[in-house]
Design a protein around this motif. Structure first.
Motif, PDB file in Angstrom:
ATOM      1  N   GLY A 259     -16.613  27.892 -23.380  1.00  0.00           N
ATOM      2  CA  GLY A 259     -17.694  27.655 -22.675  1.00  0.00           C
ATOM      3  C   GLY A 259     -18.341  28.776 -22.151  1.00  0.00           C
ATOM      4  O   GLY A 259     -19.403  29.400 -21.243  1.00  0.00           O
ATOM      5  N   PHE A 260     -17.396  30.049 -22.679  1.00  0.00           N
ATOM      6  CA  PHE A 260     -17.612  31.304 -21.696  1.00  0.00           C
ATOM      7  C   PHE A 260     -18.977  32.458 -22.297  1.00  0.00           C
ATOM      8  O   PHE A 260     -19.877  32.755 -22.422  1.00  0.00           O
ATOM      9  N   PRO A 261     -19.321  32.287 -23.918  1.00  0.00           N
ATOM     10  CA  PRO A 261     -19.957  32.835 -24.373  1.00  0.00           C
ATOM     11  C   PRO A 261     -21.725  32.461 -23.794  1.00  0.00           C
ATOM     12  O   PRO A 261     -22.196  31.085 -23.674  1.00  0.00           O
ATOM     13  N   GLY A 262     -22.431  33.344 -23.305  1.00  0.00           N
ATOM     14  CA  GLY A 262     -23.864  32.903 -23.096  1.00  0.00           C
ATOM     15  C   GLY A 262     -23.812  32.796 -21.254  1.00  0.00           C
ATOM     16  O   GLY A 262     -24.918  32.923 -20.829  1.00  0.00           O
ATOM     17  N   ASN A 263     -22.480  33.038 -20.022  1.00  0.00           N
ATOM     18  CA  ASN A 263     -22.935  33.086 -18.984  1.00  0.00           C
ATOM     19  C   ASN A 263     -22.624  34.982 -18.906  1.00  0.00           C
ATOM     20  O   ASN A 263     -21.581  35.462 -19.346  1.00  0.00           O
ATOM     21  N   ARG A 264     -22.786  35.046 -17.862  1.00  0.00           N
ATOM     22  CA  ARG A 264     -23.159  36.490 -17.603  1.00  0.00           C
ATOM     23  C   ARG A 264     -22.311  36.563 -16.174  1.00  0.00           C
ATOM     24  O   ARG A 264     -21.673  36.054 -15.860  1.00  0.00           O
ATOM     25  N   LEU A 265     -22.624  37.855 -15.829  1.00  0.00           N
ATOM     26  CA  LEU A 265     -21.772  38.443 -14.811  1.00  0.00           C
ATOM     27  C   LEU A 265     -22.233  37.683 -13.140  1.00  0.00           C
ATOM     28  O   LEU A 265     -20.849  37.101 -12.805  1.00  0.00           O
TER      29      LEU A 265
END
Length: 230
Positions: free
Chosen positions: A106-112
């Motif tokens: 679920g990490f891809p797509g989440n930004r800083l």
């Protein structure tokens, strides 16, 4: 005489049975949800690693605070090494999740910005007792670390707003969003907690009032007959 030990043994056996049942449920349910596609679990579509982190980090931080307060003086090198190893392994997992596009993380797509929303509040909860204890003996390395974090955040904010760095996710967030993200959960506790602790302990640490110095007695007033008669 035997009722006490027998009752304690039964309670221990019951607690072990409950723990075993909970462990089996926590093992079988994810297996059924992810591998066997049990729809009622909701794991297949919704429960990525990112979702589990959102659900568990704050309770873990709340649980870690009393443990740290109780056992902080008993921590050994092996405990510190375990924490560092865990943090390193998690950082590697995050890097691989983005690089290899592992959808289960679920990490891809989440930004800083999303990561800050995930981590700031649990970190604030976990760091408040640490900061309350170390704020009176701040050392240069602490100031250097804080300055490095503040500088990095300022640089990424300028890049996100001014130069359109999309990976930051800062663009579109207002001042109120920043207050909600950083000021309320992080800055206020780290400022107010030491001030409150200092205020509560100032009376305890205040030196006792000194008694007024005794007046010197003159030599001719030490033993006078009429003073004893009066």
């Amino acid at each position: 005489m035997e009722a006490g030990p027998a009752t304690a043994r039964r309670r221990h056996d019951l607690a072990a049975l409950v723990a075993l049942a909970a462990g089996c449920a926590l093992t079988v349910t994810p297996w059924g949800g992810y591998d066997r596609k049990w729809r009622w679990t909701g794991f297949e579509r919704n429960a990525t690693l990112w979702d589990w982190l959102h659900m568990s980090l704050l309770p873990l931080a709340l649980a870690a605070v009393p443990l740290w307060l109780r056992y902080r003086r008993r921590l050994r090198l092996v405990h510190h090494a375990t924490l560092v190893t865990t943090a390193t392994a998690f950082s590697l997992l995050v890097a691989l999740g983005y690089a290899l596009h592992w959808s289960w993380t679920g990490f891809p797509g989440n930004r800083l910005w999303d990561w800050l929303e995930l981590l700031v509040l649990p970190l604030a909860v976990a760091l408040v007792p640490v900061w309350a204890e170390t704020s009176r003996r701040v050392r240069p390395r602490h100031l250097v670390a804080l300055a490095a974090v503040a500088t990095g955040l300022a640089v990424t904010a300028v890049g996100g707003y001014r130069y359109g760095w999309r990976w930051t996710g800062f663009e579109g967030n207002t001042l109120f969003d920043w207050i909600q993200l950083l000021i309320a959960p992080l800055v206020l506790p780290l400022v107010l907690v030491p001030m409150t602790a200092s205020w509560l302990t100032v009376d305890r640490e205040a030196p006792a009032a000194e008694a007024p110095p005794a007046q010197p007695v003159r030599e001719n007033e030490k033993r006078l007959p009429w003073r004893d008669m009066t």
